[in-house]
Design an enzyme around this catalytic site. Structure first.
Site, mmCIF file in Angstrom:
data_model
loop_
_atom_site.group_PDB
_atom_site.id
_atom_site.type_symbol
_atom_site.label_atom_id
_atom_site.label_comp_id
_atom_site.label_asym_id
_atom_site.label_seq_id
_atom_site.Cartn_x
_atom_site.Cartn_y
_atom_site.Cartn_z
ATOM 1 N N ASP A 136 0.890 -1.264 -0.072
ATOM 2 C CA ASP A 136 0.039 -0.079 0.121
ATOM 3 C C ASP A 136 0.946 1.423 0.037
ATOM 4 O O ASP A 136 2.051 1.141 0.482
ATOM 5 C CB ASP A 136 -0.987 0.084 1.429
ATOM 6 C CG ASP A 136 -1.993 1.294 1.200
ATOM 7 O OD1 ASP A 136 -2.724 1.419 0.288
ATOM 8 O OD2 ASP A 136 -1.626 1.963 2.309
ATOM 9 N N GLU A 161 0.993 5.869 0.565
ATOM 10 C CA GLU A 161 0.434 7.069 0.937
ATOM 11 C C GLU A 161 1.069 7.996 -0.109
ATOM 12 O O GLU A 161 2.258 7.880 -0.355
ATOM 13 C CB GLU A 161 0.371 7.339 2.452
ATOM 14 C CG GLU A 161 -0.305 6.349 3.372
ATOM 15 C CD GLU A 161 -1.611 6.078 3.155
ATOM 16 O OE1 GLU A 161 -2.153 7.033 2.551
ATOM 17 O OE2 GLU A 161 -2.237 5.126 3.390
ATOM 18 N N HIS A 172 -3.605 10.667 5.865
ATOM 19 C CA HIS A 172 -2.672 9.918 6.665
ATOM 20 C C HIS A 172 -1.848 10.548 7.847
ATOM 21 O O HIS A 172 -1.058 9.775 8.445
ATOM 22 C CB HIS A 172 -1.746 9.564 5.500
ATOM 23 C CG HIS A 172 -1.210 10.495 4.580
ATOM 24 N ND1 HIS A 172 -0.379 11.567 5.010
ATOM 25 C CD2 HIS A 172 -1.234 10.679 3.126
ATOM 26 C CE1 HIS A 172 -0.256 12.318 4.053
ATOM 27 N NE2 HIS A 172 -0.697 11.805 2.832
ATOM 28 N N HIS A 192 -4.885 6.471 7.975
ATOM 29 C CA HIS A 192 -4.397 5.622 7.049
ATOM 30 C C HIS A 192 -2.844 5.676 7.258
ATOM 31 O O HIS A 192 -2.218 6.390 7.692
ATOM 32 C CB HIS A 192 -4.662 6.185 5.359
ATOM 33 C CG HIS A 192 -6.025 5.882 4.878
ATOM 34 N ND1 HIS A 192 -6.424 5.154 3.851
ATOM 35 C CD2 HIS A 192 -7.051 6.373 5.548
ATOM 36 C CE1 HIS A 192 -7.729 5.131 3.673
ATOM 37 N NE2 HIS A 192 -8.286 5.922 4.806
ATOM 38 N N ASP A 243 -2.257 -0.538 6.562
ATOM 39 C CA ASP A 243 -3.361 -0.842 5.667
ATOM 40 C C ASP A 243 -2.882 -2.143 4.799
ATOM 41 O O ASP A 243 -3.570 -2.838 4.393
ATOM 42 C CB ASP A 243 -3.314 0.333 4.322
ATOM 43 C CG ASP A 243 -4.272 1.370 5.210
ATOM 44 O OD1 ASP A 243 -4.742 1.265 6.465
ATOM 45 O OD2 ASP A 243 -4.555 2.449 4.441
#
Length: 233
Positions: free
Chosen positions: A7, A9, A57, A150, A155
């Protein structure tokens, strides 16, 4: 079989407009089981963090300003990814940012043939339902109570659990687990191939005293069936 759940960001939604990747988190799966190996890194995007992205985030410009550039940390990331399939939620988004960063530092892109998109899997299994990571974790009973904002590695950990559920649960591939783990050369193979102690065979023969007691008991029986069958046979 080795797969990487990952994942990212970012500073926004579109790398073509100048948005950059600021965090990546990766989880290694071997035969749909987390091996315990992870990769996690923050990157300096060389630009300010928009307030809307920071609200998602929690990564601020000040926090990221002393983090390495993506180009400075690309080698450990590529070494971890190897040539394994890459699993992400809404994977085109994450692949887009990863390949944009690779392009900026003169590296070849990750082939889209390696992409596994859990959103696409969820849409096939649950048409018409909500397919966000939060919604699917709720559907499959995956605890996300510790997820306040997040985070790429957090995640990825949730997505690893979800991917296992979407692809058949933890019982998937048991018949192939031993051979595939052997090929991977990991700790899982070592656990499967432990040498177990050899136990001596148990002796079940009756002792002389037991045979004597059995004979005395049989002698007390009145017209046992097996004697009648022997006489008529």
């Amino acid at each position: 079989m080795r797969e990487i759940i990952f994942d990212t960001e970012t500073t926004g939604f579109d790398p073509a407009s100048g948005d950059r990747m600021v965090e990546i988190g990766c989880i290694e799966l071997i035969n749909r089981v987390a091996s315990g190996r992870t990769f996690h890194a923050y990157y300096n995007p060389q630009r300010d963090m928009p307030p809307a992205a920071e609200a998602v985030h929690g990564l601020s410009t000040n926090f990221l300003k002393d983090k390495p550039l993506f180009a400075a940390g690309v080698e450990p990331l590529l070494a971890f990814l190897e040539d394994s399939p890459l699993v992400a939620h809404n994977a085109r988004f994450d692949f887009g940012f990863l390949n944009h960063e690779l392009k900026l530092c003169g590296r070849p892109p990750v082939s889209m043939d390696r992409m596994i998109d859990t959103v696409a899997i969820a849409r096939t299994l649950h048409p018409g339902a909500k397919h966000s990571l939060d919604a699917l974790c709720t559907r499959y009973g995956i605890d996300r109570s510790h997820r306040v904002k997040h985070g790429a590695l957090l995640d990825a950990e949730l997505l690893a659990q979800l991917y296992i559920e979407l692809t058949g649960g933890r019982q998937i591939g048991l018949g192939l687990a031993r051979e595939e783990a052997k090929e991977s050369g990991g700790a899982e193979h070592a656990a499967m191939t432990q040498v177990r102690p050899v136990r001596p065979a148990r002796v079940f023969a009756a002792s002389a005293a037991e045979l004597e007691r059995h004979g005395a008991f049989v002698a007390t029986l009145d017209k046992p069936l097996w004697l009648e069958e022997a006489q008529t046979g």
